[in-house]
Design an enzyme around this catalytic site. Structure first.
Site, PDB file in Angstrom:
ATOM      1  N   ASP A  17       0.821  -1.214   0.000  1.00 36.98           N
ATOM      2  CA  ASP A  17       0.000   0.000   0.000  1.00 36.98           C
ATOM      3  C   ASP A  17       0.856   1.266   0.000  1.00 36.98           C
ATOM      4  OD1 ASP A  17      -2.081  -1.757   0.302  1.00 36.98           O
ATOM      5  OD2 ASP A  17      -2.965  -0.746   2.035  1.00 36.98           O
ATOM      6  N   HIS A  70       3.867  -2.144   3.074  1.00 36.53           N
ATOM      7  CA  HIS A  70       3.837  -0.775   2.548  1.00 36.53           C
ATOM      8  C   HIS A  70       5.099  -0.455   1.751  1.00 36.53           C
ATOM      9  CE1 HIS A  70       0.979  -0.769   5.879  1.00 36.53           C
ATOM     10  NE2 HIS A  70       0.335   0.183   5.226  1.00 36.53           N
TER      11      HIS A  70
HETATM   12 ZN   LIG Z   1      -2.673   3.335   3.083  1.00 36.36          ZN
END
Ligand SMILES: [Zn+2]
Length: 239
Positions: free
Chosen positions: A50, A195
């Protein structure tokens, strides 16, 4: 005489509690269907990244995935895609799935219908115009949603994706710690949340948004999963 009020109060409390759970839980179905895990039979895993793209991190993750022959889904932030179009192109060119993670990573559960629509449609447009890919998967920032989110995603025919576990890699623990946390949480069908950027730093200039430890952890994460008999599958197999 008091009893009805007690009952009413309790029922309101439960409703509020349920709504809060729906807003904050990444896999709550209260605001529409969400995929939070793959089949629990077998040994499939699904990697998701993400908040990218981010220079120096996304590229490095792509190198590892290519070397290992592992598919992943990147939930990109529209503003970051505009800042770093070449990297977004590279993600698409490598055959990985691109998902919509909104235009500017605002927390959707506190927004009204128009602001939510602008975030989701904006992220969609950014990705389509820059990469040529039409995203089918949507993930809300932090997983936060409300009833308007489901209405917009349904209209755009998005499939909403949650996750089975994350490891707080955004806090930038050392790579070995990220690897250890993932290894400890592996389970069949897990959608793993990692991430490759910072949703609040689309330009990639804030050092606190650096996700290099996650990129450094990835080869070990893949090795550990394979040693435990798992293999990695495209998220798109689930919808
Ligand atoms: Zn996010």
């Amino acid at each position: 005489m008091i009893l009805p009020f007690v009952a009413a109060g309790a029922s309101v409390g439960t409703a509020v509690g349920t709504l809060a759970w729906g807003a904050y839980s990444p896999t709550s179905r209260l605001f529409g269907a969400v995929i939070g895990r793959g089949p629990t039979t077998g040994r499939s895993l699904y990697l998701t990244f993400d908040d990218g793209p981010r220079p120096g991190v996304t590229d490095r993750i792509l190198e590892t995935l290519a070397r290992e022959g592992v598919p992943a889904t990147f939930f990109l932030v529209g503003a970051a895609v505009r800042h770093h179009p070449a990297i977004a192109h590279r993600v698409a060119g490598a055959g990985h799935e691109i998902g919509n993670h909104t235009r500017s990573h605002r927390k959707l559960h506190r927004l009204g219908r128009e602001a939510i629509r602008a975030e989701i449609v904006g992220g969609h447009q950014d990705i389509v115009e820059v990469t040529g890919e039409v995203p089918r998967a949507f993930r809300a920032p932090h997983g936060y949603r409300n009833p308007f989110v489901g209405r917009v995603t349904r209209r755009l025919r998005y499939c909403t994706i949650g996750w089975t576990f994350g490891v707080w890699d955004s806090d930038r623990p050392p790579a070995e710690e990220i690897r250890r946390r993932v290894r400890a949480k592996l389970r069949p069908g897990a959608i793993i949340l990692l991430h490759d950027g910072d949703g609040y730093d689309p330009g990639g200039s804030n050092p606190r948004g650096d996700r290099t430890p996650t990129a450094e952890a990835l080869p070990g994460i893949i090795a550990d999963a394979r040693a435990a008999g798992y293999d990695f599958h495209p998220l798109a197999e689930l919808y």
